[in-house]
Design a protein around this motif. Structure first.
Motif, PDB file in Angstrom:
ATOM      1  N   GLY A 528       0.798  -1.367  -0.113  1.00 22.05           N
ATOM      2  CA  GLY A 528      -0.032  -0.107  -0.103  1.00 22.05           C
ATOM      3  C   GLY A 528       0.750   1.132  -0.039  1.00 22.05           C
ATOM      4  O   GLY A 528       0.669   2.371  -0.834  1.00 22.05           O
ATOM      5  N   GLY A 529       2.098   1.147   0.665  1.00 27.58           N
ATOM      6  CA  GLY A 529       2.703   2.361   0.759  1.00 27.58           C
ATOM      7  C   GLY A 529       3.446   2.657  -0.520  1.00 27.58           C
ATOM      8  O   GLY A 529       3.613   3.930  -0.959  1.00 27.58           O
ATOM      9  N   GLY A 530       3.925   1.532  -1.138  1.00 30.31           N
ATOM     10  CA  GLY A 530       4.665   1.650  -2.530  1.00 30.31           C
ATOM     11  C   GLY A 530       3.570   2.212  -3.617  1.00 30.31           C
ATOM     12  O   GLY A 530       3.945   3.272  -4.428  1.00 30.31           O
ATOM     13  N   TYR A 531       2.447   1.713  -3.591  1.00 26.85           N
ATOM     14  CA  TYR A 531       1.143   2.351  -4.667  1.00 26.85           C
ATOM     15  C   TYR A 531       1.058   3.875  -4.175  1.00 26.85           C
ATOM     16  O   TYR A 531       0.866   4.790  -5.072  1.00 26.85           O
ATOM     17  N   SER A 532       0.981   4.133  -2.828  1.00 26.53           N
ATOM     18  CA  SER A 532       0.714   5.648  -2.728  1.00 26.53           C
ATOM     19  C   SER A 532       1.776   6.409  -3.005  1.00 26.53           C
ATOM     20  O   SER A 532       1.596   7.483  -3.264  1.00 26.53           O
ATOM     21  N   LEU A 533       3.186   6.013  -2.856  1.00 26.44           N
ATOM     22  CA  LEU A 533       4.104   6.757  -3.401  1.00 26.44           C
ATOM     23  C   LEU A 533       4.124   6.945  -4.951  1.00 26.44           C
ATOM     24  O   LEU A 533       4.544   8.189  -5.359  1.00 26.44           O
ATOM     25  N   ALA A 534       3.589   5.819  -5.488  1.00 23.17           N
ATOM     26  CA  ALA A 534       3.473   5.994  -7.101  1.00 23.17           C
ATOM     27  C   ALA A 534       2.241   6.618  -7.388  1.00 23.17           C
ATOM     28  O   ALA A 534       1.814   6.945  -8.726  1.00 23.17           O
ATOM     29  N   GLY A 535       1.277   7.083  -6.505  1.00 17.71           N
ATOM     30  CA  GLY A 535       0.109   7.944  -6.717  1.00 17.71           C
ATOM     31  C   GLY A 535      -1.069   6.975  -7.368  1.00 17.71           C
ATOM     32  O   GLY A 535      -1.928   7.388  -7.705  1.00 17.71           O
TER      33      GLY A 535
END
Length: 930
Positions: A528-535
């Motif tokens: 989830g954190g990776g996807y949020s960094l990717a927007g």
């Protein structure tokens, strides 16, 4: 005699109750009323420091003072193992609970929680509980020189700042502790006893040697001995033991000279050499123990025996002098005053005087080096059998029984200490293990790496992680190798590397065992954190909800709150500010002063949202809370984002110098952490600051350095730089290029569902179109921005653009209100009016400013404000004056009055005087009484 040993719980920190016993009052001592009176006279101060080298009777003095003390006294005997702050404060609280069993109970619960709060919070809780305690008391911290951990010194210094009036602290130490002693002295809040205070006077030396030790020395010999030892109590005691049974007293006294260390070595050798061989063996072999009891000594000596000691007077043996076991030997040593100290009132536990123990251990190492390891092994076995696992591990390490120590750490202590946050002790143990042993314990290596990463020792965590990885690779253990993906995923997440984080999290979830709920929860969180960094907000939401569900099943509140906090960030990206506030409030309500990372990030999020709402005071308050947690814990080093957002708020409140310093701090932390993304974003914000100040040279320098790709693609992670580049294009009057860039940015944000970014892109796009005199497209673009912004209360994104946005909003309202066009939107008109009321006075007309304090502004807000003359005439119309009467009253022609009234009708969109008065009251231009 039955023995009670303190078993080490797997769910809480084990405490040795012998460390809490007050020193027993002795009858065979020199009364030192001059010193005990000073102790009594200064109990109203915060601190008594008794600082002197070993052997000056610091502990013995307190043992004499305590029985007659006007206050209750509680005690902690410190050792090197207490350098773990969790353990230190647990012992302090345990000692307080000897005064009343519920004193410090709430604070102890905080310490025992899986993720304890900051020590400032812990000590505030403790101070509050002590303050509510009805009695005055003194806490003694004995042998504080053994404490080297800075967090403990900082915590104690903080406690002194807020020490309850009913509490007095007494510290004994061989050296001055690194506490704020100068400040305490300056405030007259401490009393000190030092070596020159503690030395025996000649009279005290006489009493000790002739009345206590019964040596019967002549006055000149006492004077000579006192002069040689300079009143040093340990030296006098050792000399007295050496003098027993000697005829050549004067010659012996003349035989030693030199400093304390020389005298000490000489006298201890004399005392030790004069003991019977069985006692020498006992002393040497049990010197490896920090604390002694009969059964423990029996186990270490590993023999069934009975000794007899020659009668001191005639050299014969008698039945009373027979020593049948270690307990009897300990009691004999105490009676013989051989530097052994009882630790409880039942005479079950003892320790050797530190000076004596040092010499015994040195001799053991020199003479019995092969035996020492075997002794430690026996001690380890006994401690493990009696549930004292920490001591069992210490002795196993001292015995160089690496496999045994590693096995106990892994089997008995690893997860309990990990959950308690006792990383310092765990790391001390694991650092002693040779690499060859760690290679055989990949699970131990893995958790060692976790502890180092959590403790922010990232440069060190790689080595044990590689050991675990190599071992699991050789075993082809896919499930375990997936755990490596988890910890490496955490590392790249801290560096804001979105795609790397996503890839590692996906690999981990694919290969982790289904029942490995702990690591699966972290993997979902990282995904989830990776996807949020990717927007990618939809994908991020799915993963984070899975992390929450997983952690609720396992009861891991830490992961659940981390996922919840990250979900709040995703909601901000989506433009769902109200939902994000509820999410962050949930984290702040439930974090219970324990989960520092989550609390920092939730406070940052709240600060960002309140800034978006233009509530800069609240924004500063939340960011200040995050900074305070960072100051207490250092966890903020993981989140340079904190300093970026604090800088942005400071800039908006006019504190540009502080804002620049904070942004540079973010750059420094980002570079230290390898977080290149935050470094780039911080530099882009510095370029915006320069642009706002008209520093075009700095702007040009940033443009040359950042090298944002000038192609048609929008690249991940560069949005802040793209938006800064668009603003730079404004300053160069390249509005068409800015519109093109903003449209591509907006399309990418719309595709990913990042509506906060869409609002900002639309706002800037509208300004760029308006600057090109494309009023209708500009108003259409602004309407889209307002439609997205209104439900969530976005304000700052408009106000930050200053006077050009204020003018565009006025033109938007004029277009909306003109002729009640079919496309008019009353809700958007109302919102535009509210936004205009938020602009600084110099950016909007004065007539608009008169309405800033009004609440519930109507949708038909006056876009073209009435002039002062027109307002004056409208008030007179409301009072019933005719055109002629108004002309006479204002000294103007009637035709001029008519022209003003026609202008009023046009601006108010009315057709007669009655409608004009009604509209004026509706708009609050006229009072109800008019």
């Amino acid at each position: 005699m039955s023995q009670n040993y303190e078993h080490e719980s797997l769910s809480s920190t084990a405490l040795l109750t012998t460390k809490l016993f007050l020193p027993a009052a002795r009858t065979d001592l020199v009364r030192r009323s001059r010193l005990t009176e000073r102790l009594n006279q200064n109990l109203q101060l915060k601190l008594t420091l008794i600082s002197a080298p070993a052997g000056f009777g610091k502990t013995t003095l307190l043992g004499e003072w305590i029985p007659a003390s006007p206050r209750c006294v509680t005690w902690v005997s410190l050792d090197k193992g207490d350098n773990d702050a969790m353990r230190f404060w647990s012992y302090v609280i345990a000692s307080l609970q000897l005064l009343r069993n519920d004193l410090g109970k709430k604070t102890q619960a905080l310490l025992n929680s899986p993720h304890p709060p900051t020590f400032e919070i812990i000590l505030t809780s403790l101070a509050n509980e002590i303050n509510a305690f009805p009695e005055a008391f003194a806490l003694v911290l004995d042998d504080y020189h053994l404490i080297e951990a800075q967090p403990i010194h900082a915590g104690l210094a903080l406690l002194f700042e807020h020490l309850p009036r009913n509490m007095h602290v007494i510290i004994t130490s061989r050296a001055d502790p690194p506490l704020p002693l100068p400040r305490l002295r300056a405030r007259r809040e401490m009393m000190e006893l030092r070596a020159h205070d503690l030395r025996f006077t000649l009279a005290e030396s006489t009493t000790f040697l002739n009345e206590i030790m019964k040596i019967g020395l002549a006055e000149k010999d006492i004077a000579a001995l006192d002069h040689r030892t300079e009143g040093w109590i340990a030296g006098l005691q050792l000399a007295a033991l050496s003098l027993q049974g000697r005829d050549d007293v004067s010659a012996f006294i003349k035989a030693f000279t030199g400093d304390d260390r020389y005298i000490l070595d000489y006298l201890i050798e004399e005392v030790f050499r004069r003991q019977p061989e069985p006692i020498q063996d006992f002393l040497l072999q049990t010197s490896i123990l920090e604390r002694l009891c009969g059964p423990l000594c029996d186990a270490v000596l590993n023999a069934d025996w009975g000794w007899q000691i020659a009668d001191e007077e005639n050299g014969t043996r008698n039945q009373q002098s027979e020593i049948r076991n270690s307990q009897a030997m300990l009691e004999h040593l105490e009676r013989a005053n051989l530097f052994i100290v009882p630790l409880d009132d039942k005479r079950q536990w003892y320790r050797y005087h530190h000076l004596f123990a040092d010499l015994l251990r040195f001799r053991l190492q020199q003479q019995k080096s092969g035996t020492r390891r075997e002794l430690h092994l026996r001690a380890s076995l006994w401690h493990e059998q009696n549930g004292l696992f920490s001591q069992a591990i210490d002795h196993a390490l001292a015995a160089e029984e690496w496999s045994r120590a590693a096995d106990m750490i892994e089997r008995l202590m690893l997860m309990p200490m990990f959950r308690q946050g006792r990383y310092a002790t765990l790391q001390v143990w694991l650092e002693k293990l040779p690499e060859s042993e760690l290679q055989t314990k990949p699970d131990l290596c893995f958790w060692y790496a976790w502890a180092l990463l959590i403790s922010d020792r990232r440069e060190e965590y790689e080595q044990p992680l590689r050991l675990a990885e190599r071992a699991w690779q050789s075993q082809a253990n896919t499930h375990k190798l997936a755990q490596i993906h988890v910890i490496r995923g955490m590392e790249v997440y801290f560096k804001a590397q979105a795609q790397e984080t996503i890839a590692l999290a996906q690999s981990a979830l694919r290969d982790l065992a289904e029942d490995d709920r702990f690591n699966r929860g972290i993997a979902y969180l990282l995904l989830g954190g990776g996807y949020s960094l990717a927007g990618k907000v939809a994908e991020a939401t799915t993963a984070l909800l899975a992390a929450c569900a997983n952690s609720r099943e396992t009861g891991d509140l830490s992961i659940e709150l981390a996922a919840t906090e990250e979900l709040g960030y995703v909601q901000m990206l989506q433009g769902k500010l109200c939902d994000a506030v509820k999410t962050y409030q949930d984290v702040l309500r439930r974090h219970d002063n324990r989960f520092h990372n989550q609390a920092i990030r939730a406070n940052i999020g709240m600060g960002v949202i309140h800034r978006a709402w233009n509530d800069l005071e609240a924004s500063r308050r939340y960011l200040a809370s995050a900074l305070e947690i960072d100051r207490q814990t250092g966890f903020g080093k993981k989140w340079p984002w904190l300093h970026v957002e604090n800088s942005r708020t400071l800039a908006l409140t006019g504190e540009m110098e502080s804002a620049v310093a904070e942004m540079n701090r973010a750059i420094e932390l980002g570079e230290q952490a390898g977080n290149h993304r935050i470094v780039r974003e911080a530099r882009a914000y510095l370029a915006r600051f320069a642009l706002a100040q008209g520093n075009l040279i700095a702007v040009e320098k940033w443009l040359a350095q950042c090298k944002v790709r000038d192609d048609n693609d929008i690249h991940e992670g560069l949005e802040v730089e793209y938006l800064t580049q668009a603003r730079c294009l404004f300053s160069q009057d390249e509005y068409a290029a800015a519109v093109s860039l903003l449209q591509r940015l907006r399309q990418a944000a719309e595709t990913d569902g990042r509506m906060s970014s869409v609002v900002e892109c639309l706002t800037l796009e509208a300004l760029a179109l308006h600057a090109q005199r494309q009023v209708e497209p500009a108003c259409s673009c602004l309407a889209k921005a307002l439609a997205l912004a209104e439900p969530e209360g976005f304000v700052r994104v408009f106000v930050e653009e200053g006077a050009p946005m204020a003018e565009l909003l006025r033109q938007f309202l004029r277009a909306q209100q003109k002729g009640n066009s079919p496309g008019a939107n009353q809700l958007l008109q109302s919102y535009a009016i509210k936004l205009l009321a938020e602009f600084p006075p110099e950016q909007v007309p004065a007539a608009i400013q008169t309405h800033k304090t009004a609440t519930g502004l109507p949708a038909s807000y006056l876009v073209d404000p009435l002039s002062e003359r027109e307002l004056e005439i409208l008030r007179l119309v409301a009072e019933g004056f005719s055109n002629q009467e108004i002309g006479r009253k204002l000294f103007i022609a009637t035709s001029t009055v008519k022209r003003h009234i026609n202008n009023i009708y046009a601006k108010l969109d009315v057709h007669n005087r009655t409608q004009a008065v009604a509209k004026g009251k509706e708009l609050r231009i006229l009072g109800e009484s008019e």
